[in-house]
Design an enzyme around this catalytic site. Sequence first.
Site: not given
Ligand code: FAS
Ligand code: PHB
Length: 391
Positions: A293, A297, A385, A72, A201
């Site tokens: 989100p 980032k 961005y 994009h 957005y």
């Molecule tokens: P994660 O949280 O992805 O991964 C951590 C891992 O550690 C998990 O698999 C967990 O099961 C494991 N874990 C935890 N405790 C443990 C333990 N004691 N022992 C072993 N394993 C353990 N970011 C965006 O950029 N755009 C979005 O739209 C967006 N939407 C999101 C929606 C939700 C509901 C959440 C919670 C986050 C969202 N984020 C979004 C942010 C998300 O993408 C995070 O930034 C990203 O998952 C970060 O990756 P990790 O740091 O690997 O953490």
């Molecule tokens: C998504 O596609 O999940 C998405 C895209 C842009 C954002 C957050 C989430 O800022």
Amino acid sequence: MRTTVGIIGAGPAGLLLARLLHNAGIDSVVLESRDRAYVEHRQRAGILEQGTVDVLRAADAGERMDREGLRHDGIELRFDRRRHRVDFPGLTGGRSVMVYAQTEVCKDLIALQLKEGGPLLFEAEALAVEGAESDRPAVRFRHEGREDVLECDYVVGCDGFWGVSRKAIPASLSRVFERTYPFGWLGVLADVAPSHDELVYARHERGFALLSMRSPSVSRLYLQVPADTDAQAWSGEEIWEELERRLETDDDWTLRRGPITQKSVTPMRSYVHEPMRHGRLFLAGDAAHIVPPTGAKGLNLAVGDVVTFAQALTHQQRTGSTELLDAYSATCLRRVWQAERFSYDMTTMLHRHPDATPFDERLQLARLDRIASCRAAETDLAEGYTGFPIG
Ligand code: FAS
Ligand code: PHB
């Protein structure tokens, strides 16, 4: 068990770190508390910054991304029924972003780790990080009903916001910076072609809305909702109605509807834990920081952290010098705080705060009008961005 780097968590941070270390000839073990299906199907991020795309390609982990991802070159800002497109390459000297979901990144990295990498143990819950201040740290974990200990040279906590690694840093050394928001996002997946070819957005007096996508036939859409909203309280019809109202324009654009296959509410917070290192324990990704989100980032910050750690450890293994490891926290935090600032700016500009005054609302429109009419303001958004430089 013994390894050079013990990695807690198999989200994007832990999985990419394992890949980068493998490619550098450094052994690691990944401990993940959930099962593979959970990690591969948890709907989260959707946008990869240019830097993340480059890192995945360089790690030989970007082949399916290049085949199936959607490049994009811009986003649309929608406010006061106006539409303004931000042209990323034109404003940043050629940078763009990739629409390729976190679920797909994790599937690709898991497949590579199982095929070529070191041990990746699912349903292996880390219980505690021990001896972080020593040169023999260890991770106590439970796997297949048995407690075990993973002895390491280094431990990297990639275990997300609710993990255990951060707890191994003495409270007297921890500094936490945070802000919670009185709203969250109701996110839906829908089997319908996206109604625009780039992300939209929308700032609307009823609240924020985001039109995103997962493929040419699957839409990903979000609505700002009160923080304590139950996703089940919203019917499909109500979701589409509200999206239509908030995405309205003064031209003939229309929002296509389709069957909603998934819906969930994501809370919003800004959070940074300093420092991101304690002795031989390093924090990466959501274990150290959380962003709303709105700026897309979260995942991309996690990538920057693990690239920084992998480069620092490779340097130490090759030269004996710990200078880059010693600079890890400061190096990561500089980029983290720029992403926190960008995500906060995007969030406060586009969301309707329940306590907003008419002055606040005019200020939001003035900020958006400035971006739509001033190249310098527009460039700041485009640079934020498409991603801040790593390292
Ligand atoms: P994660 O949280 O992805 O991964 C951590 C891992 O550690 C998990 O698999 C967990 O099961 C494991 N874990 C935890 N405790 C443990 C333990 N004691 N022992 C072993 N394993 C353990 N970011 C965006 O950029 N755009 C979005 O739209 C967006 N939407 C999101 C929606 C939700 C509901 C959440 C919670 C986050 C969202 N984020 C979004 C942010 C998300 O993408 C995070 O930034 C990203 O998952 C970060 O990756 P990790 O740091 O690997 O953490
Ligand atoms: C998504 O596609 O999940 C998405 C895209 C842009 C954002 C957050 C989430 O800022």
